[in-house]
Design an enzyme around this catalytic site. Structure first.
Site, PDB file in Angstrom:
ATOM      1  N   ASP A  79     -16.848  18.257 131.772  1.00 28.35           N
ATOM      2  CA  ASP A  79     -16.475  19.652 132.047  1.00 28.35           C
ATOM      3  C   ASP A  79     -16.712  20.536 130.834  1.00 28.35           C
ATOM      4  O   ASP A  79     -16.810  20.066 129.701  1.00 28.35           O
ATOM      5  CB  ASP A  79     -15.015  19.752 132.490  1.00 28.35           C
ATOM      6  CG  ASP A  79     -14.037  19.217 131.449  1.00 28.35           C
ATOM      7  OD1 ASP A  79     -14.335  18.169 130.837  1.00 28.35           O
ATOM      8  OD2 ASP A  79     -12.976  19.838 131.234  1.00 28.35           O
ATOM      9  N   GLU A 146     -11.423  17.276 130.664  1.00 25.56           N
ATOM     10  CA  GLU A 146     -10.887  17.183 129.304  1.00 25.56           C
ATOM     11  C   GLU A 146     -10.265  18.498 128.876  1.00 25.56           C
ATOM     12  O   GLU A 146      -9.236  18.529 128.191  1.00 25.56           O
ATOM     13  CB  GLU A 146     -12.008  16.772 128.339  1.00 25.56           C
ATOM     14  CG  GLU A 146     -11.541  16.449 126.924  1.00 25.56           C
ATOM     15  CD  GLU A 146     -11.578  17.628 125.967  1.00 25.56           C
ATOM     16  OE1 GLU A 146     -11.145  17.467 124.820  1.00 25.56           O
ATOM     17  OE2 GLU A 146     -12.036  18.719 126.382  1.00 25.56           O
TER      18      GLU A 146
END
Length: 486
Positions: A79, A146
């Site tokens: 991400d 994350e």
């Protein structure tokens, strides 16, 4: 795909980074990038597994002559932080990142670049698809979410990985080898409130704070950057104290891990104070800009007349919440007593939403000392509870305790010095890395973090150094060649 970018050296990384950046990959919206990486592994005919959380694991056997070396986990997160300038028209859900080259830097037009952690992902892709890179057996671990919760790392079960060494490719200075990081906790204050009719004979204004650099709320928190929410709070406090300003709405910041760059408030003041209010706000704006000139030369504070609605915050609630926001800790709370120049504990007042009877304030508190993290979180809780807010703690994740006796650290330090003629900076950082979480289920895994130089992460000023990526790639190749035996 940007033709300029894919021609950069090393092409192995930049071509994969360009392909990755064509895929929308916001935190908690990673379905497309998970499918992209899964398809990548399967097309290479490598063992590819997607776990229950969405983490992708791709396994590649050792190259000939490297079978006797320890297995290595190469890890990055899929991400990216989605941030854009207010005047940039861009849909992160459908568009790929629009990149360009400026000198030694790769940048994006008006948005975050995704080098955090896209360059790490692209590096692992380059190793997986290579036919001539020497390496031991590789487990490529691509984690999800994350940036907004470390969900992938938390959900990764013990026993899935067999590697003995973990290389986390998520550090943002190419002369640094990371051996520790801060933990974090989300602090959220909420409250419903009554609205009331705006006072008679009032005039509406729109106050806008913009042009701030923003940045990573861990790595950049010590730099003295402006926080749009704190600046706006200061203006509202002054306006209420001197002119009885009433607040209709306040909308500032976006993501918890990004220092707020912009904030907007709609307010009303008595018509009789119109000129004096404008004069006072200009003086306040000039003073704030002067204070922050060295770090925030592009800061703008704009006051415009605006047609206000009929409803404003109830007076007592307004006074309390503005004072609480003014009092709440933002920035560095404590420096480390053990590691020079390392921030130990900090808070980012990241998101303020006040409108239509609802208040929500989002903070991210970080610390490398667990007790200090909770101490600051409780201080924020007390501040907001004093004005009647409900306060929730969530997203708690641990720090990563440095191991200065790490065998892979010693190997990498020696290699770095041989390649570059100087010692690396072996350091802990104030950002959150996944190593501490992964270490809970894999306590015997030897872990380090490193990466190329990236500036302005989590902001539209994010940029990656081209020369640094070359330097970093050489380092990666040497590390893989020098992994010790089993």
């Amino acid at each position: 795909m940007n033709s300029e970018i894919i021609q950069l050296e090393p092409t192995e990384i930049w071509s994969n980074f360009s392909k990755l950046n064509a895929v929308p990959r916001a935190s908690k919206k990673e379905e497309r990038v998970i499918a992209f990486i899964k398809n990548f592994g399967e097309q290479l005919k490598l063992e590819t597994v997607v776990d229950h959380a969405g983490n992708v694991i791709i396994r590649k056997p050792a190259t000939p002559g490297m079978d006797d070396r320890k297995m290595v986990v190469m890890q990055s997160h899929l991400d990216m932080v989605h941030q854009k300038n207010n005047d940039t028209i861009f849909d992160f859900d459908t568009q790929g990142i629009d990149m360009f080259i400026e000198g030694d830097w790769v940048k994006a037009r008006g948005t975050t670049l995704g080098a955090d952690n896209g360059l790490g992902v692209a590096t692992i892709m380059a190793v997986l698809e290579s036919a001539d890179i020497e390496h031991p057996a590789i487990e490529a671990l691509f984690t999800i979410d994350e940036e907004t919760g470390m969900t992938g790392a938390f959900e990764l079960k013990g026993g899935l990985l067999n590697g003995e060494i973990l290389l986390n490719l998520d550090t943002e200075e190419d002369d640094e080898i990371g051996v520790g990081c801060a933990g974090g906790i989300d602090v959220t204050a909420t409250k419903d409130y009554e609205t009331e009719e705006k006072p008679e004979n009032t005039i509406g204004f729109k106050i806008t704070v913009k042009g701030l650099q923003g940045g990573h709320s861990g790595m950049d928190i010590h730099k003295g950057l402006g926080n749009a929410n704190k600046i706006m709070t200061r203006l509202l406090f002054d306006g209420f104290e001197n002119f009885g300003l009433r607040v209709q709405s306040f909308d500032g910041g976006s993501l918890r891990n990004a220092i707020p760059r912009e904030a907007v408030a709609l307010v009303v003041v008595d018509k009789m104070h119109r000129s004096s209010f404008q004069f006072e706000m200009k003086q306040q704006a000039d003073q704030i800009k002067k204070e922050l000139q060295a770090m925030e030369p592009e800061l703008e504070i704009v006051l415009e007349e605006n047609d206000a609605t009929d409803q404003v915050m109830e007076l007592g609630i307004q006074e309390g919440i503005i004072k609480a926001l003014y009092a709440a800790q933002n920035g560095v709370y404590r420096m480390s007593a053990d590691i020079p120049d390392l921030v130990e504990t900090s808070n980012n007042i990241a998101r303020v939403q006040i409108n239509k009877g609802a208040i929500q304030i989002g903070c991210l508190t970080r610390s490398s000392v667990e007790s200090s993290k909770i101490d600051l979180a409780n201080s924020l809780r007390a501040t907001f509870e004093l004005v009647g807010c409900e306060v929730e703690f969530s997203g708690d994740y641990p720090g990563w305790t440095p191991n200065m006796n790490s065998p892979i650290l010693k190997i990498m330090s020696k290699l770095y010095e041989e390649l570059n003629g100087e010692k690396p900076n072996v350091a802990a950082c104030h950002a959150g890395l996944e190593c501490g979480i992964l270490g809970q289920n894999y306590p015997d895994m030897d872990m380090v973090s490193f990466g190329p130089t990236i500036k302005g992460a989590h902001s539209p000023d994010e940029r990656a150094s081209i020369s640094s990526v070359k330097k970093y790639w050489k380092f990666v190749l040497e590390i893989l060649k020098n992994i010790p035996g089993k």
